[in-house]
Design a protein around this motif. Sequence first.
Motif, mmCIF file in Angstrom:
data_model
loop_
_atom_site.group_PDB
_atom_site.id
_atom_site.type_symbol
_atom_site.label_atom_id
_atom_site.label_comp_id
_atom_site.label_asym_id
_atom_site.label_seq_id
_atom_site.Cartn_x
_atom_site.Cartn_y
_atom_site.Cartn_z
ATOM 1 N N GLU A 98 0.853 -1.160 -0.042
ATOM 2 C CA GLU A 98 -0.005 -0.047 -0.056
ATOM 3 C C GLU A 98 0.851 1.401 0.144
ATOM 4 O OE1 GLU A 98 -3.206 0.743 -0.230
ATOM 5 O OE2 GLU A 98 -3.489 -1.514 -0.649
ATOM 6 N N ILE A 99 2.047 1.131 0.689
ATOM 7 C CA ILE A 99 3.002 2.128 0.738
ATOM 8 C C ILE A 99 3.501 2.555 -0.575
ATOM 9 C CG2 ILE A 99 5.232 3.120 1.376
ATOM 10 C CD1 ILE A 99 4.390 1.723 4.029
ATOM 11 N N PHE A 101 2.179 2.217 -3.247
ATOM 12 C CA PHE A 101 1.002 2.523 -4.345
ATOM 13 C C PHE A 101 0.446 4.027 -3.696
ATOM 14 C CE2 PHE A 101 0.837 -1.939 -5.420
ATOM 15 C CZ PHE A 101 1.433 -1.763 -6.649
ATOM 16 N N ASN A 102 1.018 4.602 -2.503
ATOM 17 C CA ASN A 102 0.146 5.798 -1.973
ATOM 18 C C ASN A 102 1.412 6.990 -1.799
ATOM 19 O OD1 ASN A 102 -2.818 5.347 -1.856
ATOM 20 N ND2 ASN A 102 -1.845 3.415 -1.366
ATOM 21 N N ARG A 103 2.271 6.945 -2.688
ATOM 22 C CA ARG A 103 3.712 7.824 -1.965
ATOM 23 C C ARG A 103 3.306 9.064 -2.096
ATOM 24 N NH1 ARG A 103 7.694 6.844 -5.103
ATOM 25 N NH2 ARG A 103 8.902 8.440 -4.322
ATOM 26 N N GLN A 104 1.995 9.604 -2.906
ATOM 27 C CA GLN A 104 1.649 10.855 -3.023
ATOM 28 C C GLN A 104 1.311 11.443 -1.764
ATOM 29 O OE1 GLN A 104 -0.133 8.372 -4.085
ATOM 30 N NE2 GLN A 104 -2.265 8.738 -3.276
ATOM 31 N N LEU A 105 0.733 10.560 -0.730
ATOM 32 C CA LEU A 105 0.603 10.998 0.642
ATOM 33 C C LEU A 105 1.905 11.636 1.413
ATOM 34 C CD1 LEU A 105 -1.870 8.050 1.479
ATOM 35 C CD2 LEU A 105 -2.584 10.305 0.670
ATOM 36 N N GLN A 109 0.523 10.861 6.845
ATOM 37 C CA GLN A 109 -0.677 9.829 6.193
ATOM 38 C C GLN A 109 -0.251 8.670 5.785
ATOM 39 O OE1 GLN A 109 -1.255 12.957 2.990
ATOM 40 N NE2 GLN A 109 -3.283 13.436 4.048
ATOM 41 N N LEU A 110 1.004 8.346 5.195
ATOM 42 C CA LEU A 110 1.512 6.983 5.004
ATOM 43 C C LEU A 110 1.837 6.342 6.166
ATOM 44 C CD1 LEU A 110 4.104 7.148 2.040
ATOM 45 C CD2 LEU A 110 1.865 6.037 2.133
ATOM 46 N N LEU A 113 -1.878 5.090 7.474
ATOM 47 C CA LEU A 113 -2.217 4.011 6.384
ATOM 48 C C LEU A 113 -1.712 2.560 6.444
ATOM 49 C CD1 LEU A 113 -3.883 3.149 3.887
ATOM 50 C CD2 LEU A 113 -1.903 3.984 2.592
#
Length: 128
Positions: A98-99, A101-105, A109-110, A113
């Motif tokens: 998940e990290i 694919f969501n590095r824009q956070l 926030q990461l 998550l």
Amino acid sequence: MTQVVVTGHGGYASAVKRNLSMLIGQPEGMHFVDFDLQDDLETLKVNLMHVLQETGQDDVLFVCDLAGGSPFREAAFLCTTCDRYAVVAGINTSAFTEITFNRQLSARQLAQLAAEVTVQSVLVYPTE
């Protein structure tokens, strides 16, 4: 984009890198710092600082194998020096994916998550 620094005892960081490479390919924006038996705290500090120099001014999420250990303590200290840094410990492979694919956070926030995904993905089988 948030940079991710994976660190932990023994070959933890290298093992996470191999694990992620097998599942999703070479993860971008991730750095891996092992804290090996022959290393002292100064070596760990130098290695973490070297990675931070590579990341520039980006947010940084430190991911540690366990809370309270030397890698965690060093990462937590670094978090006190910059409000764009955060640390999370004890996450699992589901959270690592998940990290990636969501590095824009943001780093914080990461971290949140990753903690949530870890809790949600733990499974006991068979159930009672």
